[in-house]
Design a protein around this motif. Sequence first.
Motif, PDB file in Angstrom:
ATOM      1  N   ARG A 110     -68.107 -41.907 -29.884  1.00 52.34           N
ATOM      2  CA  ARG A 110     -66.929 -41.534 -29.108  1.00 52.34           C
ATOM      3  C   ARG A 110     -67.052 -40.199 -28.379  1.00 52.34           C
ATOM      4  NH1 ARG A 110     -66.235 -46.146 -29.321  1.00 52.34           N
ATOM      5  NH2 ARG A 110     -64.875 -47.287 -30.774  1.00 52.34           N
ATOM      6  N   ALA A 111     -68.096 -39.405 -28.630  1.00 48.23           N
ATOM      7  CA  ALA A 111     -68.200 -38.068 -28.022  1.00 48.23           C
ATOM      8  C   ALA A 111     -69.615 -37.825 -27.538  1.00 48.23           C
ATOM      9  CB  ALA A 111     -67.786 -36.995 -29.015  1.00 48.23           C
ATOM     10  N   GLY A 112     -69.731 -37.009 -26.488  1.00 50.80           N
ATOM     11  CA  GLY A 112     -71.056 -36.693 -25.982  1.00 50.80           C
ATOM     12  C   GLY A 112     -71.053 -35.466 -25.102  1.00 50.80           C
ATOM     13  N   GLN A 113     -72.242 -35.005 -24.756  1.00 52.11           N
ATOM     14  CA  GLN A 113     -72.425 -33.898 -23.843  1.00 52.11           C
ATOM     15  C   GLN A 113     -73.767 -34.082 -23.149  1.00 52.11           C
ATOM     16  OE1 GLN A 113     -72.712 -30.960 -27.338  1.00 52.11           O
ATOM     17  NE2 GLN A 113     -73.981 -29.898 -25.813  1.00 52.11           N
ATOM     18  N   GLY A 114     -73.894 -33.521 -21.972  1.00 50.24           N
ATOM     19  CA  GLY A 114     -75.144 -33.647 -21.223  1.00 50.24           C
ATOM     20  C   GLY A 114     -74.906 -33.359 -19.757  1.00 50.24           C
ATOM     21  N   PHE A 115     -75.957 -33.460 -18.974  1.00 50.06           N
ATOM     22  CA  PHE A 115     -75.867 -33.118 -17.559  1.00 50.06           C
ATOM     23  C   PHE A 115     -74.913 -34.031 -16.802  1.00 50.06           C
ATOM     24  CE2 PHE A 115     -80.364 -31.060 -17.450  1.00 50.06           C
ATOM     25  CZ  PHE A 115     -79.867 -30.001 -18.215  1.00 50.06           C
TER      26      PHE A 115
ATOM     27  N   THR B 135     -70.101 -45.060 -41.688  1.00 47.54           N
ATOM     28  CA  THR B 135     -70.083 -45.302 -43.130  1.00 47.54           C
ATOM     29  C   THR B 135     -69.582 -44.077 -43.889  1.00 47.54           C
ATOM     30  OG1 THR B 135     -71.959 -46.825 -42.933  1.00 47.54           O
ATOM     31  CG2 THR B 135     -71.514 -45.905 -45.111  1.00 47.54           C
ATOM     32  N   LEU B 136     -70.015 -42.900 -43.440  1.00 45.70           N
ATOM     33  CA  LEU B 136     -69.649 -41.649 -44.141  1.00 45.70           C
ATOM     34  C   LEU B 136     -68.360 -41.027 -43.617  1.00 45.70           C
ATOM     35  CD1 LEU B 136     -73.180 -39.964 -44.386  1.00 45.70           C
ATOM     36  CD2 LEU B 136     -71.987 -41.327 -46.111  1.00 45.70           C
ATOM     37  N   GLY B 137     -67.762 -41.670 -42.609  1.00 42.02           N
ATOM     38  CA  GLY B 137     -66.527 -41.126 -42.049  1.00 42.02           C
ATOM     39  C   GLY B 137     -66.744 -39.870 -41.239  1.00 42.02           C
ATOM     40  N   LEU B 138     -67.891 -39.768 -40.568  1.00 44.35           N
ATOM     41  CA  LEU B 138     -68.239 -38.579 -39.787  1.00 44.35           C
ATOM     42  C   LEU B 138     -68.127 -38.864 -38.300  1.00 44.35           C
ATOM     43  CD1 LEU B 138     -71.468 -37.472 -41.728  1.00 44.35           C
ATOM     44  CD2 LEU B 138     -69.116 -36.696 -42.106  1.00 44.35           C
ATOM     45  N   GLU B 139     -67.727 -37.878 -37.540  1.00 45.73           N
ATOM     46  CA  GLU B 139     -67.756 -37.977 -36.084  1.00 45.73           C
ATOM     47  C   GLU B 139     -69.220 -37.940 -35.628  1.00 45.73           C
ATOM     48  OE1 GLU B 139     -66.168 -35.514 -32.121  1.00 45.73           O
ATOM     49  OE2 GLU B 139     -65.906 -34.676 -34.133  1.00 45.73           O
ATOM     50  N   VAL B 140     -69.531 -38.731 -34.581  1.00 43.06           N
ATOM     51  CA  VAL B 140     -70.878 -38.747 -34.028  1.00 43.06           C
ATOM     52  C   VAL B 140     -70.809 -38.324 -32.570  1.00 43.06           C
ATOM     53  CG1 VAL B 140     -72.942 -40.127 -33.531  1.00 43.06           C
ATOM     54  CG2 VAL B 140     -71.609 -40.581 -35.603  1.00 43.06           C
ATOM     55  N   LEU B 141     -71.648 -37.356 -32.183  1.00 42.06           N
ATOM     56  CA  LEU B 141     -71.698 -36.854 -30.806  1.00 42.06           C
ATOM     57  C   LEU B 141     -73.131 -36.979 -30.302  1.00 42.06           C
ATOM     58  CD1 LEU B 141     -69.977 -33.760 -29.293  1.00 42.06           C
ATOM     59  CD2 LEU B 141     -72.434 -34.035 -28.980  1.00 42.06           C
ATOM     60  N   ALA B 142     -73.299 -37.541 -29.112  1.00 41.63           N
ATOM     61  CA  ALA B 142     -74.618 -37.732 -28.517  1.00 41.63           C
ATOM     62  C   ALA B 142     -74.919 -36.589 -27.552  1.00 41.63           C
ATOM     63  CB  ALA B 142     -74.690 -39.074 -27.793  1.00 41.63           C
ATOM     64  N   GLU B 143     -76.116 -36.014 -27.692  1.00 44.07           N
ATOM     65  CA  GLU B 143     -76.548 -34.940 -26.804  1.00 44.07           C
ATOM     66  C   GLU B 143     -77.454 -35.498 -25.698  1.00 44.07           C
ATOM     67  OE1 GLU B 143     -77.041 -30.866 -29.092  1.00 44.07           O
ATOM     68  OE2 GLU B 143     -78.268 -32.410 -30.050  1.00 44.07           O
ATOM     69  N   GLY B 144     -77.481 -34.783 -24.573  1.00 44.29           N
ATOM     70  CA  GLY B 144     -78.436 -35.107 -23.511  1.00 44.29           C
ATOM     71  C   GLY B 144     -78.073 -36.338 -22.697  1.00 44.29           C
TER      72      GLY B 144
ATOM     73  N   ILE C 108     -67.357 -34.052 -24.295  1.00 42.12           N
ATOM     74  CA  ILE C 108     -66.370 -34.927 -23.668  1.00 42.12           C
ATOM     75  C   ILE C 108     -66.106 -36.169 -24.521  1.00 42.12           C
ATOM     76  CG2 ILE C 108     -65.887 -36.301 -21.589  1.00 42.12           C
ATOM     77  CD1 ILE C 108     -65.926 -33.297 -21.095  1.00 42.12           C
ATOM     78  N   ASP C 109     -64.860 -36.631 -24.494  1.00 40.97           N
ATOM     79  CA  ASP C 109     -64.512 -37.929 -25.072  1.00 40.97           C
ATOM     80  C   ASP C 109     -65.049 -39.000 -24.132  1.00 40.97           C
ATOM     81  OD1 ASP C 109     -62.977 -40.419 -25.484  1.00 40.97           O
ATOM     82  OD2 ASP C 109     -61.844 -39.213 -26.920  1.00 40.97           O
ATOM     83  N   LEU C 110     -65.975 -39.853 -24.615  1.00 36.47           N
ATOM     84  CA  LEU C 110     -66.657 -40.810 -23.756  1.00 36.47           C
ATOM     85  C   LEU C 110     -65.702 -41.870 -23.215  1.00 36.47           C
ATOM     86  CD1 LEU C 110     -70.029 -41.385 -25.673  1.00 36.47           C
ATOM     87  CD2 LEU C 110     -69.476 -39.714 -23.895  1.00 36.47           C
ATOM     88  N   GLY C 111     -64.599 -42.123 -23.894  1.00 33.05           N
ATOM     89  CA  GLY C 111     -63.653 -43.132 -23.431  1.00 33.05           C
ATOM     90  C   GLY C 111     -62.689 -42.608 -22.393  1.00 33.05           C
ATOM     91  N   SER C 112     -62.102 -41.439 -22.636  1.00 30.40           N
ATOM     92  CA  SER C 112     -61.049 -40.916 -21.752  1.00 30.40           C
ATOM     93  C   SER C 112     -61.523 -39.826 -20.809  1.00 30.40           C
ATOM     94  CB  SER C 112     -59.903 -40.362 -22.613  1.00 30.40           C
ATOM     95  OG  SER C 112     -60.354 -39.235 -23.370  1.00 30.40           O
ATOM     96  N   GLY C 113     -62.684 -39.240 -21.096  1.00 27.41           N
ATOM     97  CA  GLY C 113     -63.158 -38.121 -20.287  1.00 27.41           C
ATOM     98  C   GLY C 113     -62.473 -36.809 -20.626  1.00 27.41           C
ATOM     99  N   ARG C 114     -61.668 -36.820 -21.684  1.00 25.96           N
ATOM    100  CA  ARG C 114     -60.946 -35.617 -22.092  1.00 25.96           C
ATOM    101  C   ARG C 114     -61.916 -34.584 -22.664  1.00 25.96           C
ATOM    102  NH1 ARG C 114     -58.741 -34.456 -27.088  1.00 25.96           N
ATOM    103  NH2 ARG C 114     -59.271 -36.601 -27.758  1.00 25.96           N
ATOM    104  N   LEU C 115     -61.619 -33.291 -22.420  1.00 29.19           N
ATOM    105  CA  LEU C 115     -62.424 -32.191 -22.950  1.00 29.19           C
ATOM    106  C   LEU C 115     -62.157 -32.024 -24.442  1.00 29.19           C
ATOM    107  CD1 LEU C 115     -64.372 -29.791 -22.302  1.00 29.19           C
ATOM    108  CD2 LEU C 115     -62.317 -28.378 -21.994  1.00 29.19           C
ATOM    109  N   LEU C 116     -63.205 -32.199 -25.255  1.00 26.74           N
ATOM    110  CA  LEU C 116     -63.069 -32.036 -26.701  1.00 26.74           C
ATOM    111  C   LEU C 116     -63.403 -30.622 -27.166  1.00 26.74           C
ATOM    112  CD1 LEU C 116     -64.811 -35.339 -27.882  1.00 26.74           C
ATOM    113  CD2 LEU C 116     -62.363 -34.893 -27.670  1.00 26.74           C
ATOM    114  N   GLY C 117     -64.210 -29.952 -26.383  1.00 21.07           N
ATOM    115  CA  GLY C 117     -64.640 -28.608 -26.752  1.00 21.07           C
ATOM    116  C   GLY C 117     -65.832 -28.201 -25.911  1.00 21.07           C
ATOM    117  N   VAL C 118     -66.409 -27.065 -26.242  1.00 25.78           N
ATOM    118  CA  VAL C 118     -67.615 -26.588 -25.558  1.00 25.78           C
ATOM    119  C   VAL C 118     -68.591 -26.079 -26.599  1.00 25.78           C
ATOM    120  CG1 VAL C 118     -66.410 -25.956 -23.414  1.00 25.78           C
ATOM    121  CG2 VAL C 118     -66.697 -24.255 -25.237  1.00 25.78           C
ATOM    122  N   GLU C 119     -69.863 -26.148 -26.257  1.00 29.70           N
ATOM    123  CA  GLU C 119     -70.892 -25.556 -27.113  1.00 29.70           C
ATOM    124  C   GLU C 119     -71.392 -24.270 -26.473  1.00 29.70           C
ATOM    125  OE1 GLU C 119     -75.279 -26.469 -29.137  1.00 29.70           O
ATOM    126  OE2 GLU C 119     -74.343 -27.974 -27.837  1.00 29.70           O
TER     127      GLU C 119
END
Length: 635
Positions: free
Chosen positions: A613-618, A588-597, A407-418
């Motif tokens: 900006r992105a995350g997933q979890g319960f 710094t490296l221009g990479l997307e960061v996603l937080a799990e859990g 999920i996009d942590l700001g908008s709640g939009r679905l970014l994808g699924v794992e």
Amino acid sequence: MTGSEDPKVPAQDEMAQDLYVQARRALERGDFDRLGRLLGQGEIDLTTLTEELRIYQAELEVQNAELREAQVASERMAQRYNTLFSAMPLAQLVVDGNGLVLDANALAEQLFGLGNRHLRHHFLQRLVIPLDRERLAAALSRGLQGEGEVVEGVHFLADGGDVFGGELHMARLAGDADEPSQFVCAVLDLSKLLRQQDALRRSEEKLEFLAHHDTLTHLPNRTLLNDRLAQGVSRAHRHHGVMAVLFVDLDRFKIINDRFGHGAGDELLREVAERMQGQLRDSDTLARVGGDEFVVLLEDADCARRAGRVANRLLQVFGPPFQVGRERFQVSASIGISLYPVDGTDPDTLLRHADIAMYEAKSRGRNDFQFFHADMAGGVVAQLELVHALRGALRRHEFVLYFQPQIDLGSGRLLGVEALLRWHHSRQGLLPPARFIALAEEIGVLGEVGDWVLETGCAQLAAWRNNGLEVPRMAVNLVLQQLEQAHFVERVEGVLQRHQLSPGALQLEVTEAMLMRQAERALAHLHALRALGVGIAVDDFGTGYSSLGRIHRLPIDQLKIDRSFVGDIGRDSADETTVRSIIGLGKTLGLEVLAEGIECDDQVLFLAREGCRAGQGFLYGRPVSAREILETYGR
């Protein structure tokens, strides 16, 4: 009428009759001058004489016809003899009673080199090896008394000194009683047949060997081991003896096969077998019973005490690294030991209990040996049953995919699924990956399972889109065995084409530990996939020891913060610092960061404040079925 009288001559006086007889004899001899003189000496009945002449002429014609027929028959016989002697594909010679060669056909001349010298310079006995000459002389002697001889197993000397095996068939030629005996001798070259028989014998021996030995190591195979086990049990039972069975299994051998190929794995197995064989007695049996599984059978009276010492020596042979080509492998093994009659009285039970003890050694950290005892059976048997079920799980369609939203942590939009793998075990229900992933790697099916996850995940993404649900991205976890497949990039391209997906719709996740290994082929595949447009994410980032310089050179576009750090946000300042560092590294490296859990709003606030900006979890959803994803996001 007297015996000297001709019945066809009329009765005349004796002088006339004598004159007549002389005239007839002159006629028979063709002495026509004398016949003329006799005719002038007296009266001879010309009519009678003419009749005699006609009869005699007829008799001559019959005799001439018979002579011509005899001549034709003789010519035919000579032609047949010449054909048999010269045209038949057999080396043939004519010899006298002493073995002197009188004649030879072209094949015999070529075979024995007789054409360059006069035939009478050769004796039959000179055409065989010295050991066979006495046998030939005896055969000639017997042939003088009979019709023919067959001498078997003769070793002939061909021109040039080559020796070939065959038979000599001798037949006595018919002739006048006062003529010297002659024999026609046929040489049967059986060398090809003997070679075929020898090749057949060797093939039979090879088949017999292959039926009871491993083709790679030439050690006894399971069939021969079972036979020796059965014999050993029988002997131990009769003599109240003991016997030890050691089950040896290499630790993590499948990784070597996957990373370096089966050629390297096979060479390693040969080296392992040679080292272990060097630690055993001639009376011991070392057998290869599976890919990386060996069994040692000890049958001497001291084997119960010796089994532990032998196991320890076998483990020690794995100490020095194995050199295979340019690679050096550090390999270990786990060994389980069962004893007759304490741990079993039949081969199957002894093998099974040694196998259980071997798994117990693995569970204790590997590179160890364990004697079987009854307490092991429960847990290890359950593990063995799980391994057996896992081997056929893919074939039985027992694997399923669950999906967790990103999920996009700001908008709640679905970014994808794992895509997350689950095993629907027939008796134990739905099993998480922690229960079976390590086992799948151990038994060598993890790469195949990973390919199934990739195919099934992409198929599901396409199915959602066909049902009106636009899921932007499908994240799929990779295993090292997939990355080291020679044609993995082509496999990914094929999956995307089959399901009509763009490369950007797929994100492949690799662990930090996999990147640390930096296998050449794996990194080449990652670069190729990234160039293709497929997303590459580093899963569980922060749990390894990747350097900034190394991460900078890797073909990745996302870092996934491990759930262990996210879970301690608000409770552990050190973990919060780690999370800040990872987010800062990503920026710094221009990479997307996603937080799990992610499980609470405070974690979301912290992450958003730090720039994640992105995350997933319960908090956003547990892993659910494909149908539930459609029901939740397809409105």
